[in-house]
Design a protein around this motif. Structure first.
Motif, PDB file in Angstrom:
ATOM      1  N   GLU A 188      28.844 -49.013 -29.256  1.00 16.18           N
ATOM      2  CA  GLU A 188      28.834 -50.843 -29.426  1.00 16.18           C
ATOM      3  C   GLU A 188      28.362 -51.354 -30.170  1.00 16.18           C
ATOM      4  N   ILE A 189      27.950 -51.801 -30.746  1.00 17.04           N
ATOM      5  CA  ILE A 189      27.032 -53.146 -31.666  1.00 17.04           C
ATOM      6  C   ILE A 189      27.529 -54.383 -31.493  1.00 17.04           C
ATOM      7  N   SER A 190      26.644 -54.724 -30.752  1.00 16.76           N
ATOM      8  CA  SER A 190      27.123 -56.519 -29.940  1.00 16.76           C
ATOM      9  C   SER A 190      26.492 -57.544 -30.972  1.00 16.76           C
ATOM     10  N   ASP A 191      24.883 -57.093 -31.479  1.00 18.13           N
ATOM     11  CA  ASP A 191      24.179 -57.833 -31.572  1.00 18.13           C
ATOM     12  C   ASP A 191      23.439 -56.848 -32.927  1.00 18.13           C
ATOM     13  N   TRP A 192      23.927 -56.671 -34.197  1.00 19.36           N
ATOM     14  CA  TRP A 192      22.911 -55.770 -35.333  1.00 19.36           C
ATOM     15  C   TRP A 192      21.587 -55.880 -35.533  1.00 19.36           C
ATOM     16  N   ASN A 193      20.463 -57.360 -34.556  1.00 14.93           N
ATOM     17  CA  ASN A 193      19.456 -57.730 -34.329  1.00 14.93           C
ATOM     18  C   ASN A 193      19.065 -56.800 -33.468  1.00 14.93           C
ATOM     19  N   SER A 194      19.547 -56.171 -32.165  1.00 11.65           N
ATOM     20  CA  SER A 194      19.209 -55.974 -31.878  1.00 11.65           C
ATOM     21  C   SER A 194      19.177 -53.936 -31.532  1.00 11.65           C
ATOM     22  N   HIS A 195      19.709 -53.562 -32.373  1.00  7.86           N
ATOM     23  CA  HIS A 195      19.410 -51.803 -32.733  1.00  7.86           C
ATOM     24  C   HIS A 195      18.405 -51.883 -33.997  1.00  7.86           C
ATOM     25  N   VAL A 196      17.909 -50.350 -34.113  1.00  9.41           N
ATOM     26  CA  VAL A 196      16.862 -50.380 -35.220  1.00  9.41           C
ATOM     27  C   VAL A 196      17.473 -49.032 -35.827  1.00  9.41           C
ATOM     28  N   PHE A 197      18.347 -48.584 -34.801  1.00  9.04           N
ATOM     29  CA  PHE A 197      19.189 -47.340 -35.157  1.00  9.04           C
ATOM     30  C   PHE A 197      17.768 -45.852 -35.452  1.00  9.04           C
ATOM     31  N   HIS A 198      17.206 -45.688 -34.530  1.00 11.77           N
ATOM     32  CA  HIS A 198      16.291 -44.639 -34.537  1.00 11.77           C
ATOM     33  C   HIS A 198      16.850 -43.435 -34.628  1.00 11.77           C
ATOM     34  N   ILE A 199      18.156 -43.518 -33.689  1.00 11.89           N
ATOM     35  CA  ILE A 199      18.893 -42.649 -33.231  1.00 11.89           C
ATOM     36  C   ILE A 199      20.297 -43.200 -33.778  1.00 11.89           C
ATOM     37  N   PHE A 200      21.438 -42.134 -34.254  1.00 11.25           N
ATOM     38  CA  PHE A 200      23.051 -42.852 -34.283  1.00 11.25           C
ATOM     39  C   PHE A 200      23.722 -42.132 -33.347  1.00 11.25           C
ATOM     40  N   PRO A 201      23.904 -41.702 -32.691  1.00  9.89           N
ATOM     41  CA  PRO A 201      24.504 -40.892 -31.523  1.00  9.89           C
ATOM     42  C   PRO A 201      26.321 -41.671 -31.036  1.00  9.89           C
ATOM     43  N   VAL A 202      26.909 -40.509 -31.392  1.00 10.48           N
ATOM     44  CA  VAL A 202      28.125 -40.310 -31.035  1.00 10.48           C
ATOM     45  C   VAL A 202      28.591 -39.224 -29.953  1.00 10.48           C
ATOM     46  N   ARG A 203      29.807 -39.690 -29.134  1.00  7.47           N
ATOM     47  CA  ARG A 203      30.054 -39.042 -27.891  1.00  7.47           C
ATOM     48  C   ARG A 203      31.910 -38.230 -28.642  1.00  7.47           C
ATOM     49  N   CYS A 204      31.449 -37.182 -27.842  1.00 12.91           N
ATOM     50  CA  CYS A 204      32.794 -36.162 -28.150  1.00 12.91           C
ATOM     51  C   CYS A 204      32.485 -34.857 -27.363  1.00 12.91           C
ATOM     52  N   GLU A 205      34.034 -34.977 -26.407  1.00 11.11           N
ATOM     53  CA  GLU A 205      34.129 -34.147 -25.316  1.00 11.11           C
ATOM     54  C   GLU A 205      33.948 -32.368 -26.058  1.00 11.11           C
ATOM     55  N   LYS A 206      34.326 -32.001 -27.431  1.00  8.26           N
ATOM     56  CA  LYS A 206      33.843 -30.904 -27.393  1.00  8.26           C
ATOM     57  C   LYS A 206      32.355 -31.200 -28.867  1.00  8.26           C
ATOM     58  N   ARG A 207      31.922 -31.586 -27.954  1.00  5.48           N
ATOM     59  CA  ARG A 207      30.403 -31.943 -27.811  1.00  5.48           C
ATOM     60  C   ARG A 207      29.516 -30.401 -29.342  1.00  5.48           C
ATOM     61  N   ASP A 208      29.824 -29.274 -27.939  1.00  2.00           N
ATOM     62  CA  ASP A 208      29.511 -28.637 -28.785  1.00  2.00           C
ATOM     63  C   ASP A 208      29.571 -27.645 -30.243  1.00  2.00           C
ATOM     64  N   THR A 209      30.978 -27.697 -30.018  1.00  2.00           N
ATOM     65  CA  THR A 209      31.956 -27.600 -31.236  1.00  2.00           C
ATOM     66  C   THR A 209      31.838 -28.275 -32.284  1.00  2.00           C
ATOM     67  N   LEU A 210      31.875 -29.114 -32.211  1.00  2.00           N
ATOM     68  CA  LEU A 210      32.006 -30.874 -32.942  1.00  2.00           C
ATOM     69  C   LEU A 210      30.348 -30.027 -33.721  1.00  2.00           C
ATOM     70  N   GLN A 211      29.110 -30.146 -33.127  1.00  2.00           N
ATOM     71  CA  GLN A 211      27.976 -29.703 -33.923  1.00  2.00           C
ATOM     72  C   GLN A 211      28.134 -28.501 -34.672  1.00  2.00           C
ATOM     73  N   ASN A 212      28.740 -27.590 -33.871  1.00  2.00           N
ATOM     74  CA  ASN A 212      28.921 -25.707 -34.978  1.00  2.00           C
ATOM     75  C   ASN A 212      29.513 -26.215 -35.890  1.00  2.00           C
ATOM     76  N   PHE A 213      30.913 -26.980 -36.100  1.00  2.00           N
ATOM     77  CA  PHE A 213      31.763 -27.910 -37.216  1.00  2.00           C
ATOM     78  C   PHE A 213      30.377 -28.125 -38.411  1.00  2.00           C
ATOM     79  N   LEU A 214      29.873 -29.100 -37.416  1.00  2.00           N
ATOM     80  CA  LEU A 214      28.953 -29.946 -38.700  1.00  2.00           C
ATOM     81  C   LEU A 214      27.899 -29.623 -39.653  1.00  2.00           C
ATOM     82  N   THR A 215      27.366 -28.129 -38.975  1.00  2.00           N
ATOM     83  CA  THR A 215      26.428 -27.078 -39.310  1.00  2.00           C
ATOM     84  C   THR A 215      27.169 -26.296 -40.324  1.00  2.00           C
TER      85      THR A 215
END
Length: 367
Positions: free
Chosen positions: A276-303
């Protein structure tokens, strides 16, 4: 494979300038504590908006020296408490315990991953001496309430700005908001050196002098040692590399925002929780984090589909073996984040085709 972070491609943008700068250092015959270091410290102070920058070996040392200097000044003593977010990278915690201080872990907000200011005041005791805020993932952690808490309880505000070079709060850069800030220039950071490097920024002249001595064996005069310090200095080659890259940091920040906006506007998979980004000046996106209940499955799928991702971070500090006395503590929000977080490719050199492909693949994810 779409790389999580293509450092080689980032460096190629500045190859000629960096070669010329490094050659200048080599030809000078002066490799430590010279004019290039002085120039970077001045340039970085001007960029951050602080009076003093003290270069050091890495970001962890930068934080360690801040707390150590406050101990030398008599403002803190071993056993005092430092409030810190529970979901931070281990370095934030190590800097506190290295000085014999006690970390007091506070849950983050699930929506922003930043320290929950509404939980801070109830954790303050007579031993509390500072709040260490961490601008995690490149997002500003500071807000007015944190400032008011520090003022009301006479607490130092220390910033871990390792991931947030160029981030803003009401027009003021992180790293200049608190009493002191630690910065990391690890190669993968938004402002990255060609090895480990770091710095402290502050407006406190006494703090700056003590930190400079501590990082130079405890000496401010050759062969005279006031403190039991260590060798933690920024070398001239890292200084010139950083000076070159500093000129382009704001341009690269805008490129990162472009990637983030594309992700947010186009990732439509309901299984993926976007930041959630409320102010685009207050984020420099060193990381773009998402969340997923099946995170490990998602990571494997992307790989499997040619998209490299990382997890920031798989195990929270209070569950690490090095802090085994904390292993029975429960921080549900922190633990949820560490269980679900996945970092998508993010860099200023990510192409539109690469962004589109990442989005296409993640939108196809099913469980």
């Amino acid at each position: 494979m779409i790389k999580f972070l293509d450092l080689q491609k980032i460096t190629e943008q500045h190859t000629l300038e960096i070669h010329e700068a490094v050659s200048r250092v080599i030809d000078s015959g002066w490799y430590l504590q010279g004019s290039e270091n002085d120039l970077f410290e001045q340039n970085y102070s001007n960029y951050i908006g602080s009076k003093y920058t003290i270069g050091c070996a890495n970001g962890l040392d930068a934080l360690i020296w801040i707390f150590r200097a406050y101990i030398e000044m008599g403002i803190m003593k071993p056993g005092d408490e430092i409030i810190v977010p529970a979901n931070t990278y281990i370095a934030s915690i190590l800097a506190i315990t290295e000085n014999g201080l006690k970390p007091v872990l506070i849950e983050p907000k699930l929506e922003t991953y930043q320290i929950d200011e509404n939980q801070i005041e109830s954790a303050i005791t007579p031993k509390t001496k500072a709040i260490l805020i961490v601008h995690l993932y490149g997002q500003c952690a500071y807000n007015q309430k944190i400032g008011e808490i520090c003022k009301t309880h006479n607490l130092k505000l220390v910033e871990d700005n390792a991931q947030a070079h160029g981030c803003l709060y009401n027009g003021k850069k992180t790293g200049s908001i608190g009493d002191a800030a630690g910065h990391s220039f690890y190669p993968g950071k938004n402002l990255g050196a060609f090895g480990d490097a770091g710095a402290v920024t502050t407006n406190d002249v006494e703090l700056a002098k003590i930190i400079r001595s501590l990082a130079n064996y405890g000496s401010s005069k050759k062969y005279v040692f006031k403190y039991t310090g260590r060798n933690s200095r920024l070398d001239e080659i890292q200084a010139v590399v950083l000076n070159v890259k500093l000129k382009y940091i704001d341009r690269e920040k805008e490129a990162r925002k472009k990637v983030a906006k594309y992700y947010i506007e186009n990732i439509s998979n309901p299984k993926i929780i976007l930041p959630e980004i409320s102010d685009w000046n207050s984020h420099v996106f060193h990381i773009f984090p998402v969340r997923c209940e099946k995170r490990d499955t998602l990571q494997n799928f992307l790989t499997e589909n040619g998209v490299q991702t990382l997890i920031h971070y798989p195990i929270p500090p209070h569950k690490q073996e090095c802090y085994k006395d904390w292993n029975n503590l429960s921080f549900p929000v922190t633990e949820q984040i560490h269980k679900e977080e996945l970092s998508l490719p993010m860099s200023p050199v990510l192409t539109e085709d690469e962004m589109k492909y990442v989005v296409e693949i993640i939108n196809r994810f099913e469980v």
